[in-house]
Write an enzyme that holds these catalytic residues in place. Structure first.
Site, PDB file in Angstrom:
ATOM      1  N   CYS A 190      33.106 -22.236 -41.983  1.00 23.93           N
ATOM      2  CA  CYS A 190      33.572 -21.993 -40.612  1.00 23.93           C
ATOM      3  C   CYS A 190      33.567 -20.493 -40.317  1.00 23.93           C
ATOM      4  CB  CYS A 190      34.959 -22.587 -40.417  1.00 23.93           C
ATOM      5  SG  CYS A 190      34.989 -24.384 -40.515  1.00 23.93           S
ATOM      6  N   ARG A 196      32.201 -19.802 -36.673  1.00 27.12           N
ATOM      7  CA  ARG A 196      31.486 -20.744 -35.798  1.00 27.12           C
ATOM      8  C   ARG A 196      32.426 -21.745 -35.154  1.00 27.12           C
ATOM      9  NH1 ARG A 196      31.164 -25.765 -37.865  1.00 27.12           N
ATOM     10  NH2 ARG A 196      31.564 -25.999 -40.086  1.00 27.12           N
ATOM     11  N   SER A 197      33.543 -22.062 -35.820  1.00 31.17           N
ATOM     12  CA  SER A 197      34.432 -23.125 -35.363  1.00 31.17           C
ATOM     13  C   SER A 197      35.846 -22.832 -35.817  1.00 31.17           C
ATOM     14  CB  SER A 197      33.960 -24.471 -35.937  1.00 31.17           C
ATOM     15  OG  SER A 197      34.851 -25.509 -35.606  1.00 31.17           O
ATOM     16  N   ASP A 212      39.970 -24.367 -35.572  1.00 34.34           N
ATOM     17  CA  ASP A 212      41.130 -25.170 -35.207  1.00 34.34           C
ATOM     18  C   ASP A 212      42.250 -24.174 -34.918  1.00 34.34           C
ATOM     19  OD1 ASP A 212      43.555 -26.550 -35.301  1.00 34.34           O
ATOM     20  OD2 ASP A 212      42.936 -27.883 -36.913  1.00 34.34           O
ATOM     21  N   HIS A 265      39.090 -24.368 -30.517  1.00 34.27           N
ATOM     22  CA  HIS A 265      39.519 -25.662 -29.981  1.00 34.27           C
ATOM     23  C   HIS A 265      40.912 -26.059 -30.443  1.00 34.27           C
ATOM     24  CE1 HIS A 265      37.078 -26.336 -33.687  1.00 34.27           C
ATOM     25  NE2 HIS A 265      38.121 -27.085 -34.024  1.00 34.27           N
ATOM     26  N   ILE A 266      41.491 -26.957 -29.652  1.00 31.73           N
ATOM     27  CA  ILE A 266      42.754 -27.614 -29.976  1.00 31.73           C
ATOM     28  C   ILE A 266      42.477 -29.108 -29.992  1.00 31.73           C
ATOM     29  CG2 ILE A 266      45.130 -28.057 -29.239  1.00 31.73           C
ATOM     30  CD1 ILE A 266      45.070 -25.378 -27.754  1.00 31.73           C
ATOM     31  N   TYR A 267      42.797 -29.772 -31.097  1.00 33.81           N
ATOM     32  CA  TYR A 267      42.572 -31.216 -31.178  1.00 33.81           C
ATOM     33  C   TYR A 267      43.504 -31.972 -30.240  1.00 33.81           C
ATOM     34  CZ  TYR A 267      39.347 -30.951 -35.138  1.00 33.81           C
ATOM     35  OH  TYR A 267      38.251 -30.702 -35.933  1.00 33.81           O
TER      36      TYR A 267
END
Length: 283
Positions: free
Chosen positions: A160, A180-181, A183, A221-223
């Site tokens: 990540c 890249r990503s 949480d 992002h937020i899940y």
């Protein structure tokens, strides 16, 4: 702390819902986030609107520096962050490249310390950068990357936070880290701690002054199952001032990091925080 909360609010206000195939969950997502950490003045970016922990994050990165590829080694350092990805990820459990329980495969630290070249030999990216910086060299490619697309199928998780570029300006060292990503409720504070600490450590072992760390996130992002907690609890809390990170001054070389350093060599002072928040984790 304020930039972290600003990113959380931006995701809430501007994010788009994206289906995540790996986890089977939806994420509220924004593209491109830029964070800065003042390592020079030791403003350690630990989240204060919930109780946060730093030793596990530093232990994980120390494992990368040592080139670990087995969860047992990470646990011995004091972190269980790889347990789920190594032992509960169905795709990895069914991968013939997996060598058995606790095996992570060729991820993160393996790529940093043993990048396989076309002739079958291996390159130590980290040592090259440390040696250059120690000698005052910045060839504009003081880069350590964990991102090796040719070996994605040989590890339990694509990286990540994947690339770290060091820049030497005079005797001041800066770091730009690419992710890249992310949480944001769970992972970002972990990654903030690691980016800050990586620059602080590299400056210390190369004899340079620490400057700023720049943290670029592509997909933040937020899940879906985290969102209400973020809105109802964390975003309503007032942050405290940043604490400071103390690193044992006896850590003077890459060899020190590879051998005797433990979490007892790191201490956070002046940390105030609100109560802990339990966010769901997506495997």
């Amino acid at each position: 702390m304020k930039q972290y909360l600003a990113l959380c609010q931006r995701i809430v206000d501007e994010g788009d819902w994206i289906e995540n195939e790996r986890t089977g969950k939806r994420c509220l997502t924004v593209i491109n986030a830029d964070l800065e950490y003042d390592v020079k003045n030791n403003q350690f970016p630990m989240i204060t609107t919930r109780k946060s922990f730093y030793k596990s994050a530093i232990a994980e990165f120390l494992g990368y520096i040592r080139g670990y590829d087995n969860v047992a080694d990470f646990r011995a350092l004091g972190t269980k962050t790889w347990d789920a990805n190594a032992n509960l990820n169905e795709a990895w459990l069914n991968n013939p490249a997996r060598k058995g329980e606790d095996d992570m495969g060729r991820v993160y630290g393996i790529q940093a310390r043993s990048w396989q070249k076309p002739d079958g030999s291996f390159m130590d990216q980290l040592k090259k950068v440390v040696d250059n910086l120690t000698n005052g060299i910045d060839d504009r490619a003081e880069i350590i990357t964990f991102y090796n697309p040719g070996e994605f199928d040989l590890g339990c998780l694509r990286p990540c936070m994947h690339t770290h570029t060091f820049s030497l300006v005079g005797d001041t060292l800066h770091l730009t880290s690419y992710q890249r990503s992310c949480d944001v409720p769970l992972g970002l504070n972990f990654n903030q701690v690691q980016v800050f600490t990586f620059l602080a450590l590299m400056a210390q072992i190369t004899g340079k002054k620490a400057g700023k760390a720049y943290h670029k996130i592509v997909n933040a992002h937020i899940y879906e199952d985290q969102l209400q907690i973020m809105v109802d609890v964390q975003l309503k809390r007032e942050p405290f001032d940043s604490p400071q990170l103390k690193i044992n001054p006896e850590i003077k070389s890459l060899q020190d990091l590879e051998t005797w350093v433990t979490m007892d060599d790191f201490e956070v002072v002046g940390y105030q925080c609100h109560d802990a928040i339990k966010y769901p984790f997506a495997v």
